[in-house]
Design an enzyme around this catalytic site. Structure first.
Site, PDB file in Angstrom:
ATOM      1  N   CYS A  77       0.814  -1.218   0.000  1.00  0.00           N
ATOM      2  CA  CYS A  77       0.000   0.000   0.000  1.00  0.00           C
ATOM      3  C   CYS A  77       0.851   1.273   0.000  1.00  0.00           C
ATOM      4  O   CYS A  77       1.485   1.581  -0.989  1.00  0.00           O
ATOM      5  CB  CYS A  77      -1.000  -0.037   1.144  1.00  0.00           C
ATOM      6  N   HIS A 160      -3.770  -4.783   0.272  1.00  0.00           N
ATOM      7  CA  HIS A 160      -3.512  -5.298   1.611  1.00  0.00           C
ATOM      8  C   HIS A 160      -3.604  -6.818   1.577  1.00  0.00           C
ATOM      9  O   HIS A 160      -4.684  -7.380   1.753  1.00  0.00           O
ATOM     10  CB  HIS A 160      -4.532  -4.741   2.601  1.00  0.00           C
ATOM     11  N   GLU A 162      -2.659  -8.918   3.711  1.00  0.00           N
ATOM     12  CA  GLU A 162      -2.633  -9.576   5.014  1.00  0.00           C
ATOM     13  C   GLU A 162      -3.930 -10.298   5.368  1.00  0.00           C
ATOM     14  O   GLU A 162      -3.956 -11.110   6.265  1.00  0.00           O
ATOM     15  CB  GLU A 162      -2.225  -8.606   6.122  1.00  0.00           C
TER      16      GLU A 162
END
Length: 183
Positions: A77, A160, A162
């Site tokens: 990001c 993102h 994650e």
């Protein structure tokens, strides 16, 4: 164990958990780091965070130092945008930002589709094709979603990966250093 320097620009807890899950030892960099610790670094992770990447100029020199010595660097990001700027990509503000958890990202090399979580208002222009291979792009507006250096171990992703409270199609992203240092 692989020693990672985390340049924390607003890192989420999920990123810490995934770095630890991949057996990385984390040195967190916010303002300064002990020179003794710098000599132990095997990789650099530049986190996500809020706002315009030009507000984080104080981190540019440490990133440039690790690029110069060819330390493996990954970023997401905001970190992706900063890494792009430091590698001569143009930068622009999106007319409509990318926000939400269902953004289709296409990998043009392996022809796979991924669903990504996104939360940004700025993006890089694909104008550094000589030294970078940009495999991922948004199916919404064709903006680039990754940069991957041809000459050194630099890889970043705009979204993102994650997967905390969102898609986890790209969790393999966090295995980057393990792949480099496989024995």
């Amino acid at each position: 164990m692989i020693n990672i320097l985390l340049i924390n620009l607003g890192c989420k807890l999920g990123i810490f958990k995934l770095l630890i899950k991949n057996n990385y030892f984390i040195y967190e960099f916010k303002k300064q780091i002990n020179i003794k610790h710098l000599m132990k670094i095997d990789g650099v992770f530049i986190s996500n965070g809020p706002g315009n990447p030009f507000k984080y100029i104080k981190f540019y020199n440490i990133i440039l130092f690790f690029m110069y010595i060819k330390t493996p660097i990954i970023s997401i990001c905001l970190g992706h945008q900063i890494l792009g700027i430091l590698n001569n990509f143009s930068f622009f503000k999106l007319k409509n930002g990318h926000h939400g958890v269902n953004h289709p990202i296409f990998n043009k090399h392996n022809k796979k589709l991924f669903i990504s979580s996104q939360n940004h208002n700025f993006n890089l222009k694909n104008n550094n094709k000589k030294n970078f291979n940009n495999a991922y792009y948004s199916l919404f507006d064709k903006t680039i979603q990754s940069i991957n250096s041809i000459n050194q171990p630099i890889y970043s992703f705009q979204g993102h990966p994650e997967g905390c409270s969102g898609p986890n199609d790209l969790l393999s992203f966090f295995n980057f250093y393990n792949k480099i240092y496989e024995k």
